[in-house]
Design an enzyme around this catalytic site. Structure first.
Site, PDB file in Angstrom:
ATOM      1  N   HIS A  49       0.841  -1.195   0.000  1.00  0.00           N
ATOM      2  CA  HIS A  49       0.000   0.000   0.000  1.00  0.00           C
ATOM      3  C   HIS A  49       0.879   1.248   0.000  1.00  0.00           C
ATOM      4  O   HIS A  49       2.095   1.167   0.226  1.00  0.00           O
ATOM      5  CB  HIS A  49      -0.947   0.008   1.221  1.00  0.00           C
ATOM      6  CG  HIS A  49      -0.260   0.067   2.541  1.00  0.00           C
ATOM      7  ND1 HIS A  49      -0.111  -1.021   3.370  1.00  0.00           N
ATOM      8  CD2 HIS A  49       0.335   1.099   3.188  1.00  0.00           C
ATOM      9  CE1 HIS A  49       0.528  -0.675   4.460  1.00  0.00           C
ATOM     10  NE2 HIS A  49       0.823   0.620   4.379  1.00  0.00           N
TER      11      HIS A  49
HETATM   12  P1  TYD Z   1      -2.217  -4.101   7.748  1.00  0.00           P
HETATM   13  O1  TYD Z   1      -2.595  -2.755   7.204  1.00  0.00           O
HETATM   14  O2  TYD Z   1      -2.692  -5.310   7.052  1.00  0.00           O
HETATM   15  O3  TYD Z   1      -0.619  -4.164   7.831  1.00  0.00           O
HETATM   16  P2  TYD Z   1       0.411  -4.154   6.606  1.00  0.00           P
HETATM   17  O4  TYD Z   1      -0.335  -3.630   5.415  1.00  0.00           O
HETATM   18  O5  TYD Z   1       1.487  -3.177   7.015  1.00  0.00           O
HETATM   19  O6  TYD Z   1       0.912  -5.505   6.408  1.00  0.00           O
HETATM   20  O7  TYD Z   1      -2.644  -4.142   9.271  1.00  0.00           O
HETATM   21  C1  TYD Z   1      -2.949  -5.338   9.943  1.00  0.00           C
HETATM   22  C2  TYD Z   1      -4.107  -5.093  10.902  1.00  0.00           C
HETATM   23  O8  TYD Z   1      -3.759  -4.183  11.938  1.00  0.00           O
HETATM   24  C3  TYD Z   1      -5.313  -4.515  10.207  1.00  0.00           C
HETATM   25  O9  TYD Z   1      -6.467  -5.150  10.751  1.00  0.00           O
HETATM   26  C4  TYD Z   1      -5.329  -3.063  10.614  1.00  0.00           C
HETATM   27  C5  TYD Z   1      -4.659  -3.086  11.969  1.00  0.00           C
HETATM   28  N1  TYD Z   1      -3.892  -1.880  12.275  1.00  0.00           N
HETATM   29  C6  TYD Z   1      -4.319  -1.048  13.295  1.00  0.00           C
HETATM   30  O10 TYD Z   1      -5.358  -1.279  13.934  1.00  0.00           O
HETATM   31  N2  TYD Z   1      -3.578   0.055  13.606  1.00  0.00           N
HETATM   32  C7  TYD Z   1      -2.430   0.351  12.945  1.00  0.00           C
HETATM   33  O11 TYD Z   1      -1.773   1.363  13.270  1.00  0.00           O
HETATM   34  C8  TYD Z   1      -2.007  -0.513  11.862  1.00  0.00           C
HETATM   35  C9  TYD Z   1      -0.759  -0.203  11.081  1.00  0.00           C
HETATM   36  C10 TYD Z   1      -2.770  -1.621  11.575  1.00  0.00           C
END
Ligand code: TYD
Length: 139
Positions: A49
């Site tokens: 992303h």
């Molecule tokens: P995700 O966006 O999938 O992480 P990445 O794209 O970096 O691999 O995030 C995983 C989960 O954590 C998703 O359910 C959203 C949650 N999350 C939060 O609640 N707060 C945050 O600050 C972040 C980064 C993720």
């Protein structure tokens, strides 16, 4: 693409090492949120992303992982493996993280609270948005 790696001063003595992170000082923004990833399974790639307005600094406080950073016209790969090094990820940079070591703890400092509407999770949409940004920048 300009990759900004922040060298974090390490205060070391016979007891070990200490790194301090300070907003608007060695971290170039107000720190609103800190999160970290750990126990990442083998073969997993995360991220995929970009953000409309979020700025972040990523630090591999333990272990290592690889990053792909992509600004829409250039793609750079780099290894984060040093707790005294911060990787600045600016707005509108597509990122992917992979090859997390078993012990990797990847900590991220962010200048905004979590906001799903700030994410661009579709790569073609990201490319479209970055080409529009470039067009406006040259006008
Ligand atoms: P995700 O966006 O999938 O992480 P990445 O794209 O970096 O691999 O995030 C995983 C989960 O954590 C998703 O359910 C959203 C949650 N999350 C939060 O609640 N707060 C945050 O600050 C972040 C980064 C993720």
């Amino acid at each position: 693409m300009d990759i900004k790696l922040i060298r974090l001063q390490t205060h070391g003595d016979e007891r070990g090492s200490l790194v301090a992170l300070e907003q608007e000082n060695n971290i170039p923004f107000e720190i609103k949120r800190v999160y970290y990833m750990f126990k990442t399974k083998e073969g997993v790639r995360r991220g995929f992303h970009a953000h409309h307005s979020l700025k972040q600094v990523a630090i591999a406080v333990r272990g290592s992982c690889r990053f792909v950073l992509d600004n829409g016209s250039e793609r750079i790969e780099l290894l984060l493996d040093n707790p005294a090094q911060g990787l600045l990820i600016d707005t509108f940079i597509w990122r992917e993280m992979y090859e997390f070591s078993d012990d990797c703890v990847l900590m991220v400092l962010a200048d905004q609270n979590y906001d799903e509407t700030d994410y661009v999770r579709n790569y073609s949409e990201f490319l479209e948005l970055t080409s529009k940004e470039e067009m406006y920048a040259t006008l």
